[in-house]
Design a protein around this motif. Structure first.
Motif, PDB file in Angstrom:
ATOM      1  N   THR A  39       0.827  -1.208   0.000  1.00 53.16           N
ATOM      2  CA  THR A  39       0.000   0.000   0.000  1.00 53.16           C
ATOM      3  C   THR A  39       0.862   1.259   0.000  1.00 53.16           C
ATOM      4  O   THR A  39       0.508   2.250  -0.643  1.00 53.16           O
ATOM      5  N   ARG A  40       2.005   1.212   0.685  1.00 53.95           N
ATOM      6  CA  ARG A  40       2.932   2.347   0.668  1.00 53.95           C
ATOM      7  C   ARG A  40       3.416   2.616  -0.760  1.00 53.95           C
ATOM      8  O   ARG A  40       3.601   3.760  -1.161  1.00 53.95           O
ATOM      9  N   ALA A  41       3.582   1.544  -1.530  1.00 58.38           N
ATOM     10  CA  ALA A  41       4.020   1.677  -2.919  1.00 58.38           C
ATOM     11  C   ALA A  41       2.860   2.069  -3.841  1.00 58.38           C
ATOM     12  O   ALA A  41       3.076   2.325  -5.030  1.00 58.38           O
ATOM     13  N   GLY A  42       1.645   2.102  -3.303  1.00 57.21           N
ATOM     14  CA  GLY A  42       0.481   2.488  -4.093  1.00 57.21           C
ATOM     15  C   GLY A  42       0.077   1.439  -5.118  1.00 57.21           C
ATOM     16  O   GLY A  42      -0.450   1.779  -6.175  1.00 57.21           O
ATOM     17  N   LEU A  43       0.313   0.172  -4.792  1.00 55.42           N
ATOM     18  CA  LEU A  43       0.034  -0.909  -5.731  1.00 55.42           C
ATOM     19  C   LEU A  43      -1.150  -1.751  -5.287  1.00 55.42           C
ATOM     20  O   LEU A  43      -1.344  -1.968  -4.096  1.00 55.42           O
ATOM     21  N   THR A  44      -1.897  -2.231  -6.264  1.00 58.63           N
ATOM     22  CA  THR A  44      -2.913  -3.240  -5.985  1.00 58.63           C
ATOM     23  C   THR A  44      -2.227  -4.596  -5.999  1.00 58.63           C
ATOM     24  O   THR A  44      -1.080  -4.718  -6.458  1.00 58.63           O
ATOM     25  N   GLN A  45      -2.919  -5.609  -5.533  1.00 62.73           N
ATOM     26  CA  GLN A  45      -2.354  -6.962  -5.596  1.00 62.73           C
ATOM     27  C   GLN A  45      -2.076  -7.348  -7.052  1.00 62.73           C
ATOM     28  O   GLN A  45      -1.053  -7.965  -7.340  1.00 62.73           O
ATOM     29  N   GLU A  46      -2.958  -6.991  -7.950  1.00 62.95           N
ATOM     30  CA  GLU A  46      -2.782  -7.320  -9.374  1.00 62.95           C
ATOM     31  C   GLU A  46      -1.536  -6.636  -9.951  1.00 62.95           C
ATOM     32  O   GLU A  46      -0.750  -7.254 -10.669  1.00 62.95           O
ATOM     33  N   GLN A  47      -1.351  -5.361  -9.643  1.00 62.05           N
ATOM     34  CA  GLN A  47      -0.178  -4.636 -10.143  1.00 62.05           C
ATOM     35  C   GLN A  47       1.114  -5.236  -9.595  1.00 62.05           C
ATOM     36  O   GLN A  47       2.095  -5.396 -10.321  1.00 62.05           O
ATOM     37  N   LEU A  48       1.105  -5.562  -8.321  1.00 64.27           N
ATOM     38  CA  LEU A  48       2.279  -6.176  -7.706  1.00 64.27           C
ATOM     39  C   LEU A  48       2.563  -7.533  -8.334  1.00 64.27           C
ATOM     40  O   LEU A  48       3.714  -7.861  -8.629  1.00 64.27           O
ATOM     41  N   ALA A  49       1.519  -8.304  -8.561  1.00 66.71           N
ATOM     42  CA  ALA A  49       1.686  -9.625  -9.186  1.00 66.71           C
ATOM     43  C   ALA A  49       2.351  -9.489 -10.562  1.00 66.71           C
ATOM     44  O   ALA A  49       3.253 -10.267 -10.895  1.00 66.71           O
ATOM     45  N   ARG A  50       1.926  -8.507 -11.335  1.00 66.61           N
ATOM     46  CA  ARG A  50       2.560  -8.300 -12.658  1.00 66.61           C
ATOM     47  C   ARG A  50       4.036  -7.961 -12.507  1.00 66.61           C
ATOM     48  O   ARG A  50       4.872  -8.497 -13.238  1.00 66.61           O
ATOM     49  N   GLN A  53       5.838 -11.031 -11.711  1.00 66.12           N
ATOM     50  CA  GLN A  53       5.588 -12.090 -12.693  1.00 66.12           C
ATOM     51  C   GLN A  53       4.970 -13.317 -12.036  1.00 66.12           C
ATOM     52  O   GLN A  53       5.438 -14.451 -12.177  1.00 66.12           O
ATOM     53  N   THR A  54       3.905 -13.046 -11.279  1.00 65.94           N
ATOM     54  CA  THR A  54       3.151 -14.108 -10.613  1.00 65.94           C
ATOM     55  C   THR A  54       1.676 -13.765 -10.729  1.00 65.94           C
ATOM     56  O   THR A  54       1.301 -12.925 -11.533  1.00 65.94           O
ATOM     57  N   THR A  55       0.847 -14.401  -9.948  1.00 70.11           N
ATOM     58  CA  THR A  55      -0.590 -14.161 -10.019  1.00 70.11           C
ATOM     59  C   THR A  55      -1.083 -13.381  -8.805  1.00 70.11           C
ATOM     60  O   THR A  55      -0.451 -13.395  -7.747  1.00 70.11           O
ATOM     61  N   GLN A  56      -2.229 -12.734  -8.980  1.00 71.25           N
ATOM     62  CA  GLN A  56      -2.843 -11.990  -7.880  1.00 71.25           C
ATOM     63  C   GLN A  56      -3.184 -12.936  -6.737  1.00 71.25           C
ATOM     64  O   GLN A  56      -3.033 -12.582  -5.568  1.00 71.25           O
ATOM     65  N   SER A  57      -3.599 -14.156  -7.058  1.00 71.59           N
ATOM     66  CA  SER A  57      -3.951 -15.103  -5.991  1.00 71.59           C
ATOM     67  C   SER A  57      -2.729 -15.480  -5.149  1.00 71.59           C
ATOM     68  O   SER A  57      -2.845 -15.709  -3.949  1.00 71.59           O
ATOM     69  N   THR A  58      -1.551 -15.500  -5.767  1.00 70.41           N
ATOM     70  CA  THR A  58      -0.317 -15.767  -5.016  1.00 70.41           C
ATOM     71  C   THR A  58      -0.046 -14.635  -4.034  1.00 70.41           C
ATOM     72  O   THR A  58       0.308 -14.872  -2.875  1.00 70.41           O
ATOM     73  N   ILE A  59      -0.233 -13.400  -4.490  1.00 70.28           N
ATOM     74  CA  ILE A  59      -0.037 -12.233  -3.616  1.00 70.28           C
ATOM     75  C   ILE A  59      -1.051 -12.287  -2.471  1.00 70.28           C
ATOM     76  O   ILE A  59      -0.697 -12.086  -1.306  1.00 70.28           O
ATOM     77  N   ALA A  60      -2.309 -12.586  -2.789  1.00 75.72           N
ATOM     78  CA  ALA A  60      -3.351 -12.662  -1.759  1.00 75.72           C
ATOM     79  C   ALA A  60      -3.007 -13.726  -0.726  1.00 75.72           C
ATOM     80  O   ALA A  60      -3.173 -13.505   0.480  1.00 75.72           O
ATOM     81  N   ARG A  61      -2.507 -14.860  -1.163  1.00 78.09           N
ATOM     82  CA  ARG A  61      -2.137 -15.939  -0.241  1.00 78.09           C
ATOM     83  C   ARG A  61      -0.986 -15.496   0.658  1.00 78.09           C
ATOM     84  O   ARG A  61      -1.000 -15.728   1.864  1.00 78.09           O
ATOM     85  N   MET A  62       0.021 -14.819   0.074  1.00 76.45           N
ATOM     86  CA  MET A  62       1.149 -14.327   0.882  1.00 76.45           C
ATOM     87  C   MET A  62       0.672 -13.322   1.929  1.00 76.45           C
ATOM     88  O   MET A  62       1.142 -13.335   3.067  1.00 76.45           O
ATOM     89  N   GLU A  63      -0.254 -12.459   1.529  1.00 76.18           N
ATOM     90  CA  GLU A  63      -0.733 -11.408   2.425  1.00 76.18           C
ATOM     91  C   GLU A  63      -1.767 -11.903   3.432  1.00 76.18           C
ATOM     92  O   GLU A  63      -2.161 -11.161   4.320  1.00 76.18           O
ATOM     93  N   SER A  64      -2.191 -13.138   3.305  1.00 77.80           N
ATOM     94  CA  SER A  64      -3.200 -13.674   4.225  1.00 77.80           C
ATOM     95  C   SER A  64      -2.578 -14.190   5.513  1.00 77.80           C
ATOM     96  O   SER A  64      -3.288 -14.425   6.493  1.00 77.80           O
ATOM     97  N   GLY A  65      -1.261 -14.408   5.501  1.00 75.66           N
ATOM     98  CA  GLY A  65      -0.603 -14.952   6.683  1.00 75.66           C
ATOM     99  C   GLY A  65      -0.694 -16.462   6.763  1.00 75.66           C
ATOM    100  O   GLY A  65      -0.382 -17.052   7.791  1.00 75.66           O
ATOM    101  N   ARG A  66      -1.123 -17.103   5.683  1.00 79.12           N
ATOM    102  CA  ARG A  66      -1.250 -18.572   5.676  1.00 79.12           C
ATOM    103  C   ARG A  66       0.038 -19.211   5.199  1.00 79.12           C
ATOM    104  O   ARG A  66       0.084 -19.855   4.164  1.00 79.12           O
TER     105      ARG A  66
END
Length: 100
Positions: A39-50, A53-66
């Motif tokens: 969020t400090r970088a002003g990025l969405t999960q999708e933008q960060l994933a690009r 070079q990964t998927t938004q679901s990978t970012i979501a999983r990392m950010e979930s704490g699982r």
């Protein structure tokens, strides 16, 4: 109190549930750090994933704490958010006092 807050309070009254919840503290702390960097970088999960070079679901999983990402993935995440990853090992006594 919200429904979530009441449920959490009721569940954490159980010592076994509380112990399991507390055991996940490092994963939750890392998840908060990841979300803060993104969020400090002003990025969405999708933008960060690009950028990574990964998927938004990978970012979501990392950010979930699982689970914990590898150091390599953590480094890529940091670079993609304009951050720097830092790993520290502190004494168990210090870690306990940091929680209180």
């Amino acid at each position: 109190m919200t429904d979530y807050t009441s449920l959490k309070k009721r569940l954490l009254a159980n010592p076994k549930v509380k112990a399991e919840y507390d055991a996940l503290a490092p994963e939750f702390a890392l998840a908060r750090e990841l979300i803060t960097a993104r969020t400090r970088a002003g990025l969405t999960q999708e933008q960060l994933a690009r950028r990574m070079q990964t998927t938004q679901s990978t970012i979501a999983r990392m950010e979930s704490g699982r689970g914990l990402p590898s150091l390599r993935t953590l480094s890529r995440y940091a670079e993609a958010t304009g951050s720097r990853a830092v790993v520290r090992l502190v004494s168990a006594g210090h870690a306990k006092s940091a929680k209180t």
